[in-house]
Enzyme design. Structure first.
Site, short mmCIF file in Angstrom:
data_model
loop_
_atom_site.label_atom_id
_atom_site.label_comp_id
_atom_site.label_asym_id
_atom_site.label_seq_id
_atom_site.Cartn_x
_atom_site.Cartn_y
_atom_site.Cartn_z
N ASP A 41 9.84 -1.36 5.90
CA ASP A 41 9.74 -1.56 4.46
C ASP A 41 9.86 -3.06 4.24
OD1 ASP A 41 10.14 -1.86 1.71
OD2 ASP A 41 11.32 -0.03 1.53
N VAL A 42 8.81 -3.69 3.75
CA VAL A 42 8.80 -5.15 3.65
C VAL A 42 9.79 -5.68 2.62
CG1 VAL A 42 6.42 -5.36 4.45
CG2 VAL A 42 6.87 -5.14 1.99
N ASN A 68 -0.19 -7.47 2.34
CA ASN A 68 -1.08 -6.52 1.67
C ASN A 68 -0.33 -5.33 1.07
OD1 ASN A 68 -3.71 -5.61 0.97
ND2 ASN A 68 -3.67 -4.17 2.68
N TYR A 134 4.23 -4.46 -12.93
CA TYR A 134 3.14 -4.82 -12.04
C TYR A 134 2.59 -6.20 -12.38
CZ TYR A 134 -1.16 -4.47 -9.32
OH TYR A 134 -2.17 -4.71 -8.43
N THR A 169 -9.01 2.31 -3.69
CA THR A 169 -7.93 2.68 -2.77
C THR A 169 -7.13 3.81 -3.40
OG1 THR A 169 -6.33 1.14 -3.74
CG2 THR A 169 -7.77 0.29 -1.99
N PRO A 170 -6.34 4.52 -2.60
CA PRO A 170 -5.52 5.59 -3.17
C PRO A 170 -4.59 5.13 -4.28
CG PRO A 170 -5.60 5.80 -0.79
CD PRO A 170 -6.26 4.49 -1.13
N MET A 171 -4.19 3.86 -4.27
CA MET A 171 -3.30 3.37 -5.32
C MET A 171 -4.00 3.27 -6.66
SD MET A 171 -0.97 -0.12 -5.42
CE MET A 171 -2.20 -1.26 -6.07
#
Length: 236
Positions: A41-42, A68, A134, A169-171
């Site tokens: 986990d970054v 990323n 976000y 993308t899935p996000m």
């Protein structure tokens, strides 16, 4: 992204929070010989330092760091956003790139050369690309990019950002969003390109920024959004 770097001859450490996704990435990119999957986990400092240590132990150097990892928020107005959601988004999107850079940079300094690519967003420049968490986090990524360029550019480390718009993308796909999310298909239909960006297009830009062809490119933010920021549009 991983497959593109491997295809160009790179050796890649792919970090992720779930073993299943990491294994899929390693397999799709050509196997463990050139791709090292690391569960991390970054946003967790101990995970980051352990991951960096594994890369150095195996390959002895870090030439390129591509930050990323990221999460989207619920698009709710600020007064409805919980502190838990705010912290989760900021941790993944802003703290993660900082920690990865913090622990990769010393190795790049020893080498005398390095390259950092941060995946930012059109939300690094404007509102409406997400909710308050976000948008704030992606502004932070762009600010981090500029500051790292200022601090390390003269020491051989290039730092740049890629700022995607609506990417398939899935996000980002509508099915992955919450009830408060905008109609992304309708939003994409209004931009000049009239389509979603494909992940491979982002990867190709990363390949350019990671190459010697971009050796004089420092502190830049490359927008790949099909005209999203340029086109007049209603808030969504």
């Amino acid at each position: 992204m991983v497959s593109e770097f491997v295809a160009q001859g790179g050796r890649v450490a792919a970090l992720g929070r779930t073993l299943d996704k990491i294994s899929q990435t390693v397999e799709l990119a050509g196997g463990a010989e050139k791709v090292m999957g690391i569960r991390a986990d970054v946003a967790v400092e101990a995970d980051v330092t352990a991951a960096i240590d594994k890369v150095i132990a195996r390959w002895g150097r870090i030439d390129l760091l591509c930050n990323n990892a990221g999460v989207l928020d619920s698009y709710r107005p600020a007064h409805e956003v919980s502190l838990e959601e705010w912290n989760e988004v900021m941790a993944a999107n802003a703290t993660g790139p900082f920690l990865m850079a913090k622990y990769a940079i010393p190795h790049m300094l020893k080498q005398g050369k390095g390259n950092i690519i941060n995946i930012a967003s059109t939300a690094s420049f404007s509102a409406a690309g997400g909710g308050s968490a976000y948008t704030a986090s992606k502004h932070a990524v762009l600010g981090l990019t500029k500051q790292l360029c200022f601090e390390y550019g003269a020491l051989g480390i290039r730092v740049n950002a890629i700022c995607p718009g609506a990417t398939a993308t899935p996000m980002a796909i509508p099915e992955a969003q919450t009830a408060t999310s905008p109609d992304m298909e309708a939003a994409v239909a209004k931009v000049p390109a009239r389509r979603w960006c494909q992940p491979g297009e982002i990867a190709k830009m990363a390949m350019f920024l990671g190459s010697d062809d971009a050796d004089y490119v420092h502190g830049s933010a490359y927008v790949i959004d099909g005209g999203w920021l340029t086109a007049a549009r209603e808030a969504f």
